[in-house]
Enzyme design. Structure first.
Site, PDB file in Angstrom:
ATOM      1  N   PRO A 135       0.790  -1.241   0.000  1.00 24.51           N
ATOM      2  CA  PRO A 135       0.000   0.000   0.000  1.00 24.51           C
ATOM      3  C   PRO A 135       0.819   1.286   0.000  1.00 24.51           C
ATOM      4  O   PRO A 135       0.779   2.084   0.952  1.00 24.51           O
ATOM      5  CB  PRO A 135      -0.844  -0.135   1.265  1.00 24.51           C
ATOM      6  CG  PRO A 135       0.033  -0.925   2.190  1.00 24.51           C
ATOM      7  CD  PRO A 135       0.754  -1.906   1.307  1.00 24.51           C
ATOM      8  N   CYS A 136       1.519   1.526  -1.090  1.00 22.10           N
ATOM      9  CA  CYS A 136       2.361   2.723  -1.175  1.00 22.10           C
ATOM     10  C   CYS A 136       1.548   4.006  -1.168  1.00 22.10           C
ATOM     11  O   CYS A 136       2.093   5.079  -0.905  1.00 22.10           O
ATOM     12  CB  CYS A 136       3.275   2.643  -2.387  1.00 22.10           C
ATOM     13  SG  CYS A 136       2.432   2.345  -3.932  1.00 22.10           S
TER      14      CYS A 136
END
Length: 169
Positions: A135-136
């Site tokens: 989940p950048c």
């Protein structure tokens, strides 16, 4: 880890609440997640695939669809990202950011064991081919600025909004 040959990969596409997504999996797990343009889309069935890769592709597609609909907060499909040792450390640290929370590039650098490596962290996140599951979008620049995101800043805003409306925090 050896890079899988094209014949060892399975590509599947599906419609989500946010449009079409395309997943690519190997026998080890999910390799990539994309939002294909209409011209780049393949047929929904996608053709023959190795059985284990197909199972991971369908699982990833189902989980991403649930996440984008707001009914899933964690993913269980195995991941098989390709990257350097440093990049993989950054991605693992990123995966530990809880749903609905954000950290800065500097904080993530410290969590990945490189406290002065915020720029390098940004570069590693730029090579992330499995957004949402790594989940950048939860990583922000200094003072809460959005920074970058491969899916575009509008998509990053939408993802953060989705998670903030979850009622968990």
């Amino acid at each position: 880890m050896r890079k899988p040959a094209e014949s060892e990969l399975c590509v599947r596409e599906g419609q989500t609440a946010w449009g079409w997504v395309q997943v690519t999996a190997s026998a080890e797990g999910l390799v990539a997640l994309d939002w294909p343009s209409p011209q780049a889309r393949r047929s929904p069935a996608g053709g023959d695939c190795p059985a284990r890769a197909a199972r991971f592709a369908w699982q990833a597609l189902a989980e991403v669809t649930e996440y984008l609909a707001g009914s899933r907060r964690e993913f269980s499909v195995p991941l098989a990202p390709e990257g350097t040792e440093f990049t993989r450390r950054v991605w693992e640290a990123c995966r530990r950011i809880p749903y609905g929370r954000t950290v800065s590039y500097g904080e993530l650098a410290a969590q990945a064991g490189s406290p002065r490596g915020a720029r390098a962290v940004g570069q590693a996140l730029g090579r992330n081919r499995i957004p949402l599951l790594i989940p950048c979008h939860r990583v922000l620049a200094g003072q809460g600025a959005l920074g970058g995101f491969g899916g575009g800043l509008e998509m990053k805003k939408r993802l953060l909004d989705l998670e903030s409306r979850s009622g968990l925090y």
